[in-house]
Scaffold this motif. Structure first.
Motif, PDB file in Angstrom:
ATOM      1  N   VAL A 218       0.827  -1.202   0.000  1.00 18.51           N
ATOM      2  CA  VAL A 218       0.000   0.000   0.000  1.00 18.51           C
ATOM      3  C   VAL A 218       0.864   1.255   0.000  1.00 18.51           C
ATOM      4  CG1 VAL A 218      -1.669   1.338   1.340  1.00 18.51           C
ATOM      5  CG2 VAL A 218      -1.962  -1.125   1.071  1.00 18.51           C
ATOM      6  N   LEU A 219       1.929   1.240   0.797  1.00 20.09           N
ATOM      7  CA  LEU A 219       2.831   2.390   0.811  1.00 20.09           C
ATOM      8  C   LEU A 219       3.437   2.605  -0.569  1.00 20.09           C
ATOM      9  CD1 LEU A 219       4.328   4.579   2.413  1.00 20.09           C
ATOM     10  CD2 LEU A 219       6.085   2.878   2.939  1.00 20.09           C
ATOM     11  N   GLY A 220       3.836   1.527  -1.226  1.00 16.48           N
ATOM     12  CA  GLY A 220       4.417   1.651  -2.558  1.00 16.48           C
ATOM     13  C   GLY A 220       3.428   2.180  -3.575  1.00 16.48           C
ATOM     14  N   ALA A 221       2.204   1.648  -3.568  1.00 16.45           N
ATOM     15  CA  ALA A 221       1.194   2.102  -4.528  1.00 16.45           C
ATOM     16  C   ALA A 221       0.836   3.561  -4.306  1.00 16.45           C
ATOM     17  CB  ALA A 221      -0.048   1.226  -4.422  1.00 16.45           C
ATOM     18  N   ASN A 222       0.614   3.932  -3.062  1.00 17.16           N
ATOM     19  CA  ASN A 222       0.263   5.324  -2.767  1.00 17.16           C
ATOM     20  C   ASN A 222       1.389   6.272  -3.148  1.00 17.16           C
ATOM     21  OD1 ASN A 222      -2.286   4.794  -1.816  1.00 17.16           O
ATOM     22  ND2 ASN A 222      -1.682   4.755   0.327  1.00 17.16           N
ATOM     23  N   ASP A 223       2.607   5.899  -2.810  1.00 14.48           N
ATOM     24  CA  ASP A 223       3.745   6.745  -3.171  1.00 14.48           C
ATOM     25  C   ASP A 223       3.883   6.857  -4.685  1.00 14.48           C
ATOM     26  OD1 ASP A 223       4.357   7.320  -0.622  1.00 14.48           O
ATOM     27  OD2 ASP A 223       6.310   6.348  -0.579  1.00 14.48           O
ATOM     28  N   GLY A 224       3.673   5.737  -5.377  1.00 12.73           N
ATOM     29  CA  GLY A 224       3.776   5.762  -6.831  1.00 12.73           C
ATOM     30  C   GLY A 224       2.761   6.698  -7.458  1.00 12.73           C
ATOM     31  N   ILE A 225       1.522   6.608  -6.997  1.00 13.92           N
ATOM     32  CA  ILE A 225       0.467   7.468  -7.538  1.00 13.92           C
ATOM     33  C   ILE A 225       0.730   8.933  -7.200  1.00 13.92           C
ATOM     34  CG2 ILE A 225      -1.980   8.052  -7.411  1.00 13.92           C
ATOM     35  CD1 ILE A 225      -2.503   5.060  -6.809  1.00 13.92           C
TER      36      ILE A 225
ATOM     37  N   LEU B 132       3.167   0.156 -10.494  1.00 13.51           N
ATOM     38  CA  LEU B 132       1.772   0.095 -10.920  1.00 13.51           C
ATOM     39  C   LEU B 132       1.041   1.392 -10.572  1.00 13.51           C
ATOM     40  CD1 LEU B 132       0.882  -3.575  -9.901  1.00 13.51           C
ATOM     41  CD2 LEU B 132       1.360  -2.688 -12.201  1.00 13.51           C
ATOM     42  N   GLY B 133       1.313   1.904  -9.383  1.00 18.66           N
ATOM     43  CA  GLY B 133       0.678   3.157  -8.996  1.00 18.66           C
ATOM     44  C   GLY B 133       1.135   4.320  -9.852  1.00 18.66           C
ATOM     45  N   ALA B 134       2.430   4.378 -10.144  1.00 17.17           N
ATOM     46  CA  ALA B 134       2.984   5.487 -10.922  1.00 17.17           C
ATOM     47  C   ALA B 134       2.485   5.498 -12.355  1.00 17.17           C
ATOM     48  CB  ALA B 134       4.507   5.416 -10.909  1.00 17.17           C
ATOM     49  N   LEU B 135       2.154   4.321 -12.890  1.00 19.14           N
ATOM     50  CA  LEU B 135       1.674   4.253 -14.270  1.00 19.14           C
ATOM     51  C   LEU B 135       0.341   4.975 -14.453  1.00 19.14           C
ATOM     52  CD1 LEU B 135       2.564   0.581 -15.271  1.00 19.14           C
ATOM     53  CD2 LEU B 135       3.545   2.685 -16.212  1.00 19.14           C
ATOM     54  N   VAL B 136      -0.434   5.081 -13.394  1.00 20.14           N
ATOM     55  CA  VAL B 136      -1.754   5.715 -13.521  1.00 20.14           C
ATOM     56  C   VAL B 136      -1.634   7.181 -13.948  1.00 20.14           C
ATOM     57  CG1 VAL B 136      -3.860   6.383 -12.295  1.00 20.14           C
ATOM     58  CG2 VAL B 136      -2.850   4.124 -11.911  1.00 20.14           C
ATOM     59  N   PRO B 137      -0.967   8.042 -13.171  1.00 18.30           N
ATOM     60  CA  PRO B 137      -0.856   9.439 -13.622  1.00 18.30           C
ATOM     61  C   PRO B 137       0.024   9.601 -14.858  1.00 18.30           C
ATOM     62  CG  PRO B 137       0.480   9.086 -11.673  1.00 18.30           C
ATOM     63  CD  PRO B 137      -0.340   7.849 -11.856  1.00 18.30           C
ATOM     64  N   LEU B 138       1.040   8.747 -15.002  1.00 24.56           N
ATOM     65  CA  LEU B 138       1.946   8.875 -16.140  1.00 24.56           C
ATOM     66  C   LEU B 138       1.205   8.629 -17.452  1.00 24.56           C
ATOM     67  CD1 LEU B 138       4.764   9.262 -17.299  1.00 24.56           C
ATOM     68  CD2 LEU B 138       5.201   6.831 -16.870  1.00 24.56           C
ATOM     69  N   LEU B 139       0.419   7.570 -17.517  1.00 23.44           N
ATOM     70  CA  LEU B 139      -0.324   7.265 -18.740  1.00 23.44           C
ATOM     71  C   LEU B 139      -1.390   8.319 -19.023  1.00 23.44           C
ATOM     72  CD1 LEU B 139      -0.748   3.391 -18.418  1.00 23.44           C
ATOM     73  CD2 LEU B 139       0.811   4.653 -19.923  1.00 23.44           C
ATOM     74  N   MET B 140      -2.064   8.771 -17.964  1.00 26.44           N
ATOM     75  CA  MET B 140      -3.121   9.767 -18.154  1.00 26.44           C
ATOM     76  C   MET B 140      -2.559  11.082 -18.697  1.00 26.44           C
ATOM     77  SD  MET B 140      -6.008   8.397 -17.480  1.00 26.44           S
ATOM     78  CE  MET B 140      -5.281   6.946 -18.251  1.00 26.44           C
ATOM     79  N   ILE B 141      -1.504  11.568 -18.068  1.00 27.03           N
ATOM     80  CA  ILE B 141      -0.970  12.879 -18.449  1.00 27.03           C
ATOM     81  C   ILE B 141      -0.336  12.849 -19.827  1.00 27.03           C
ATOM     82  CG2 ILE B 141       1.397  12.714 -17.576  1.00 27.03           C
ATOM     83  CD1 ILE B 141      -0.792  15.634 -16.636  1.00 27.03           C
ATOM     84  N   SER B 142       0.140  11.665 -20.245  1.00 23.69           N
ATOM     85  CA  SER B 142       0.825  11.576 -21.537  1.00 23.69           C
ATOM     86  C   SER B 142      -0.117  11.236 -22.689  1.00 23.69           C
ATOM     87  CB  SER B 142       1.938  10.527 -21.475  1.00 23.69           C
ATOM     88  OG  SER B 142       1.402   9.250 -21.182  1.00 23.69           O
TER      89      SER B 142
END
Length: 244
Positions: A33-40, A170-180
């Motif tokens: 959870v810490l990793g996913a939240n930090d990634g997002i 996995l968390g970081a891919l969410v904003p990265l894909l959206m913004i790009s």
């Protein structure tokens, strides 16, 4: 998550539906959870900050990829070092306790009996419990009651490291894909919306796995993410105006 608690006439334990050892479960939960939240949140903050400073899609994507890569590796290394330190400490404690058991077994058994007596057992019962536990597994008995350590369930740094790195990615891919991928006209607004829903999801999952109320976990996640994105976007706009 709702649990059923029975009565003496119809015994039902809330923990009957729980599977696995809670210590190991919570260790994975914390890291994941810490990793996913930090990634997002961290990646969303970076791409939002850059988006506030420039409309250059290449710069935004590059910043996002860099944030994802650096963050995932940082989470993995951080978890590995942290959990390895904890594991080394646990192993040192067990080694010293084993040495005490070898050098002064009677004193250690008396100590164990005293600790059980402090927990509410009568002196005679405490002595009997201490004797039986010592005969079964003296080290495990002392490790658990004195230090809360299970010698057979020491923390695993590799599990924590991989869980954190994968969850962060996995968390970081969410904003990265959206913004790009989104058009410039709706890029920022829709990224905020999607990230908010992602944070709602991670909050709900963490609460579900941890058997805790979902509302507070979800609210904490979303509020923290929105604040982070808002601040970084404002800083990006400020620097964009200044540099421009």
């Amino acid at each position: 998550m709702a649990f059923t608690i029975g009565t003496d006439e119809d015994p039902q334990h809330f923990h009957d539906s729980m599977t696995g050892r809670m210590a190991g479960r919570l260790n994975w939960l914390r890291a994941g959870v810490l990793g996913a939240n930090d990634g997002i949140i961290s990646t969303a903050g970076v791409v939002m900050g850059v988006a506030g400073a420039t409309s250059d899609e290449g710069a935004i994507l590059l910043a996002g990829v860099a944030a994802l890569t650096a963050g995932a590796l940082s989470m993995a290394v951080g978890e590995y070092v942290s959990v390895s330190t904890q594991r080394d400490s646990e192993k040192s404690i067990l080694a010293m306790e084993q040495l005490e058991l070898e050098r002064m077994p009677e004193t250690e058994q008396s100590e164990l009996a005293r600790m059980w007596e402090e927990k509410g057992l009568s002196p005679s019962t405490a002595e009997q419990v201490a004797a039986e536990l010592t005969a079964h597994d003296a080290l495990a008995a002392h490790a658990e009651i004195e230090f809360g350590i299970d010698p057979d369930e020491l923390t695993n740094p590799w599990h924590a490291a991989w869980a954190s790195m994968i969850a962060f990615t996995l968390g970081a891919l969410v904003p990265l894909l959206m913004i790009s991928m989104l058009p410039a006209s709706v890029r920022v607004a829709l990224t905020v919306v999607v990230v908010a829903f992602a944070l709602l999801a991670t909050g709900a999952v963490s609460a579900h796995l941890g058997y805790s109320p979902k509302g507070r976990a979800m609210a904490r996640n979303v509020l923290g993410g929105l604040v982070a994105m808002g601040v970084t976007y404002g800083v990006g706009m400020l620097f964009g105006v200044t540099l421009g």
